[in-house]
Design an enzyme around this catalytic site. Structure first.
Site, short mmCIF file in Angstrom:
data_model
loop_
_atom_site.label_atom_id
_atom_site.label_comp_id
_atom_site.label_asym_id
_atom_site.label_seq_id
_atom_site.Cartn_x
_atom_site.Cartn_y
_atom_site.Cartn_z
CD1 TRP A 13 41.95 32.86 36.10
CD2 TRP A 13 41.15 31.36 34.66
NE1 TRP A 13 43.02 32.14 35.61
CE2 TRP A 13 42.55 31.21 34.72
CE3 TRP A 13 40.43 30.50 33.81
CZ2 TRP A 13 43.25 30.26 33.98
CZ3 TRP A 13 41.12 29.57 33.07
CH2 TRP A 13 42.52 29.44 33.15
NE ARG A 62 47.27 40.02 29.47
CZ ARG A 62 46.04 39.54 29.27
NH1 ARG A 62 45.16 40.17 28.51
NH2 ARG A 62 45.70 38.38 29.79
CD GLU A 75 56.62 41.37 36.94
OE1 GLU A 75 57.45 40.48 37.28
OE2 GLU A 75 55.64 41.13 36.22
CD GLU A 89 48.76 33.84 34.71
OE1 GLU A 89 49.60 34.24 33.87
OE2 GLU A 89 47.81 34.51 35.11
CG ASN A 103 53.28 33.62 29.60
OD1 ASN A 103 53.52 33.11 30.69
ND2 ASN A 103 52.22 34.38 29.39
CG ASP A 115 47.75 40.18 37.32
OD1 ASP A 115 48.88 40.65 37.20
OD2 ASP A 115 47.15 39.60 36.40
NE ARG A 117 45.70 35.69 40.84
CZ ARG A 117 45.42 36.24 39.67
NH1 ARG A 117 44.21 36.10 39.15
NH2 ARG A 117 46.33 36.89 38.99
CE LYS A 168 53.17 33.23 33.94
NZ LYS A 168 52.27 34.05 33.09
NE ARG A 198 57.08 37.70 36.13
CZ ARG A 198 55.80 37.55 35.80
NH1 ARG A 198 55.31 36.34 35.54
NH2 ARG A 198 54.99 38.58 35.73
CD GLU A 220 46.93 42.16 32.16
OE1 GLU A 220 48.13 42.26 32.50
OE2 GLU A 220 46.29 41.11 32.25
CE LYS A 222 52.55 39.82 37.80
NZ LYS A 222 51.32 39.47 37.04
O1 GCW Z 1 48.71 40.01 34.49
C1 GCW Z 1 48.73 38.69 34.09
C2 GCW Z 1 48.51 38.78 32.63
C3 GCW Z 1 49.22 37.72 31.84
C4 GCW Z 1 50.67 37.68 32.30
C5 GCW Z 1 50.70 37.33 33.77
C6 GCW Z 1 52.11 37.35 34.34
C7 GCW Z 1 52.63 37.29 31.02
O2 GCW Z 1 47.13 38.77 32.39
O3 GCW Z 1 49.10 38.05 30.49
O4 GCW Z 1 51.45 36.79 31.55
O5 GCW Z 1 49.98 38.28 34.50
O6 GCW Z 1 52.49 38.35 34.92
O7 GCW Z 1 52.81 36.36 34.20
#
Ligand code: GCW
Length: 720
Positions: free
Chosen positions: A562, A190, A409, A313, A232, A387, A358, A309, A346, A415, A382
């Site tokens: 998704w 991102r 966060e 995902e 990640n 997201d 979600r 994390k 996280r 993004e 977050k």
């Molecule tokens: O916003 C999403 C993004 C992922 C990201 C994830 C996260 C780092 O599309 O790319 O991964 O969140 O915050 O873990």
């Protein structure tokens, strides 16, 4: 003949005019200097500054941090005055005096109430010292002095009068961090500003000067920590070779008060072949992490800690071993505790096997674990429950875990808001979130800002928009988002507009003819993006994977959440996500007062309407229009606001250097085109559902829906 002379004369005159106009424009700038430009002053401005910076005074042997403060002031004054001031230990009229109780014991007797400034605060005061008229920059520590030096420069750059300064400031939050989503191959998840700023391959031997400029910029806005790598995370990050590389970066950042943190992959010991599992309750696993922490602290004595994390995902985590988040976090926390490090765990989790909304999953998983986390764990949440959308209501976890430290966060990188191509000032987004009332405490107003400040470990993390692009952020205006993030992490109650004003004054010019329109552009920009992308509470309608451009029609991805259709739920009858009692009941996760407000579409703020409710297209909006008509008009308004920003910028052409003017103008032209694309594609798609006519006077999308659907962007940046 006469005619020819006349012609020649006219041509010369025209050339001269062009030349003077060109001269009047400022010299080109590439943006590398950010808001720390220190360009030469002339006339009265120069005289005024000279009168308040005749000398730099500091007594004793400065630490690297105090030296950085002095060096910054010297550099700035040399830039603005053409000559660096004298440095000495004795006050003289017009001097800038930097002092801590350690460097100047007399400070303690001066009734400056230094205690209230804590370890990082500062004060700026015009006063008499040893009979001289000076400006005092005082703090308890050298890092406070550095922050004070930058604050004084900010005051100067924004045109504040320097004769009667009396400012004191201390940060409201302890951890003010950047999160880099940077990979070891220098790609950035991102990221839209080129490759990673960290040249991992060349480290530790080669340390770019840019690392120091990065530290200066961050210190100037109060950022005091940075997580170097992507959440990640690669297991190699904890190999001895990479610990040495991180240590080299830590050394470059240390004088500026910036601690280094690392994202860690939960299964690291297993993947490096050191253990047979990653089960947090396996003693061999815990022992490995303890030894690893010891090794890291030998290389980086002030190492900040880990960001994790887990079980999100596809990332590994304690749930792989049927353990809880707290089990995982506490095991890592125990390894760091002897050294004073923290674990930022996280809360961004959502999993394949959960059929629930979600938006509910983080709360569902974390709320029951309140009180189970070790004291050096902070749960990183977050700003919103999905997201980093252009707009979300605040995350229901804020204020809901009184026995656990929570930090927030946000994304600085855009993004979901047009990458580095669109202008979207996130100061407005952060301010909206920070001022949102959670109604979770005894106070009349338990804003997110207050909730954050009240945590045992308090903090904010901003997902960085910094890369190796010459202008750092990929676009000049995106620098404002980095700036605003830092300023709000220091003071979450600050005003986004005031911050925009500071930034514009420092980055372009304090001249109101320049700063005024730039502030206007910034302040309208985020709402414009919301309107042309996801008005009225719509969310997550962006293109698959890269998240660029409209794709509300996507319905064929493996996991339901998704797909954009999961979020907007438009059909022939209506649109929106029912998160009330008759739907997912996500509303029940909010404090009763908010839940009551959100339960009824009539009392739900319009900006969140379709986030919480599925409503018929014919629903009557407060404006008297139908929901369908209102939606269409919002799309049009987003485009109109974008055009208005473009017009503001065009009018600034004579007052901005050509290099930055042209770059911003080109981006705005693309933004206008893409705002139109968002609007056209979204209207075409939603009209295919509603089957309703457009309101009178509204232009139909120029292309059939299939033409928008057919667009694809296999090489869009930022996928890491
Ligand atoms: O916003 C999403 C993004 C992922 C990201 C994830 C996260 C780092 O599309 O790319 O991964 O969140 O915050 O873990």
């Amino acid at each position: 003949m006469k005619a020819m002379y006349r012609w020649l004369w006219a041509a010369l005159l025209a050339m001269a005019l062009v030349a003077t106009q060109a001269n009047a424009r400022a010299a080109d700038e590439d943006g590398y200097d950010l808001w720390l430009r220190y360009r030469p002053l002339t006339g009265a401005a120069q005289a005024a500054l000279r009168a308040h910076a005749s000398a730099l005074v500091y007594s004793g042997q400065p630490s690297p941090t105090a030296a950085a403060a002095l060096a910054e002031l010297r550099r700035a004054l040399a830039g603005m005055l053409g000559q660096a001031p004298a440095t000495g230990a004795v006050a003289q009229d017009g001097a800038l005096v930097l002092a801590t109780p350690a460097s100047m014991p007399a400070l303690s007797g001066m009734d400056l109430k230094l205690d209230a400034l804590g370890a990082e605060g500062y004060l700026l005061r015009s006063m008499r010292l040893q009979g001289r008229r000076v400006t005092l920059i005082a703090a308890n520590t050298d890092i406070g002095l550095l922050y004070g030096a930058f604050a004084w420069l900010r005051a100067q750059d924004s045109g504040a009068p320097l004769a009667n300064l009396d400012q004191r400031s201390a940060p409201a939050l302890q951890l003010r961090l950047l999160n880099h989503w940077d990979n070891l191959d220098r790609s950035v998840e991102r990221g839209y500003a080129g490759q990673s700023i960290w040249n991992w391959w060349e480290l530790p031997g080669i340390r770019a000067r840019r690392y120091t400029d990065y530290a200066r910029a961050n210190a100037s806005i109060g950022i005091n920590g940075t997580v170097l790598n992507n959440v990640n995370a690669a297991p190699e990050m904890l190999s001895p070779a990479y610990i040495a590389k991180s240590a080299a970066l830590a050394a470059a950042l240390r004088p500026y008060g910036i601690k280094v943190y690392l994202s860690v992959r939960f299964s690291t010991p297993l993947e490096l072949g050191a253990t047979k599992s990653a089960d947090p309750l396996d003693p061999a696993v815990a022992a490995w992490w303890r030894a690893k922490a010891d090794e890291i602290y030998r290389a980086i004595p002030d190492f900040g800690g880990f960001l994790v994390k887990a079980n999100s995902e596809g990332q590994p985590g304690p749930q792989d071993y049927h353990r809880s988040h707290a089990d995982g976090a506490n095991m890592l926390a125990a390894a760091l505790a002897p050294h004073g490090g923290v674990v930022m765990w996280r809360a961004f989790v959502y999993a394949d096997d959960k059929p629930t909304d979600r938006a509910k999953q983080a709360y569902d998983q974390f709320k029951p674990e309140d009180g189970h986390f070790a004291s050096n764990v902070v749960v990183q949440v977050k700003n919103g429950p999905i997201d980093f959308q252009p707009r979300e209501p605040v995350h229901p976890l804020f204020g809901a875990m009184p026995r656990t430290s929570l930090m927030m966060e946000v994304q600085i990188t855009k993004e979901y808001l047009g990458f580095a191509t669109h202008i979207a000032y996130l100061g407005s987004l952060y301010e909206e979130v920070l001022r949102s009332d959670t109604h979770t405490g005894p106070n009349a107003n338990d804003s997110v800002a207050q909730v954050l400040a009240g945590q045992r470990i308090s903090g904010m993390a901003g997902v960085s928009n910094i890369g190796s692009a010459r202008n750092w952020s990929g676009s000049h205006f995106d620098q404002a988002n980095w700036y605003a993030y830092g300023r709000l992490a220091w003071d979450p109650q600050a005003s986004a507009r005031a911050i925009a004003q500071e930034w514009a004054a420092q980055t372009f010019s304090p001249d109101a003819r320049v700063a005024g329109p730039i502030v206007d552009m910034l302040m309208m920009s985020r709402e414009a993006v919301v309107d042309y992308m996801t008005p009225l509470g719509l969310h997550h309608l962006m293109g698959t994977g890269h998240h660029y451009g409209p794709a509300p029609w996507v319905a064929d991805l493996k996991r339901p959440e998704w797909n954009p259709v999961y979020y907007h739920r438009a059909d022939h009858d209506g649109i929106g996500f029912d998160r009330g009692a008759s739907g997912s009941d996500a509303i029940a996760q909010y404090a009763p007062e908010l839940a009551r407000q959100y339960a009824d579409p009539r009392t739900t703020p319009e900006k969140y309407l379709l986030w919480f409710h599925h409503l018929p297209w014919t629903y009557r909006m407060p404006s008297g229009r139908t929901l369908w008509d209102e939606l269409v008009l919002r799309y049009d308004s987003g485009v109109a606001q974008t055009r208005a920003m473009q017009a503001r910028w065009s009018a600034l052409k004579p007052l901005i250097d050509a290099e930055r003017y042209d770059d911003v103008a080109a981006r705005l032209a693309v933004q206008v085109e893409e705002a139109q694309w968002w609007r056209d594609a979204s209207i075409a798609y939603f009209q295919s559902k509603s089957q309703l006519p457009l309101p009178p006077g509204v232009k139909p999308p120029p292309l059939p829906l299939d033409a928008y659907k057919a667009r694809s962007f296999p090489f869009a940046p930022g996928r890491g």
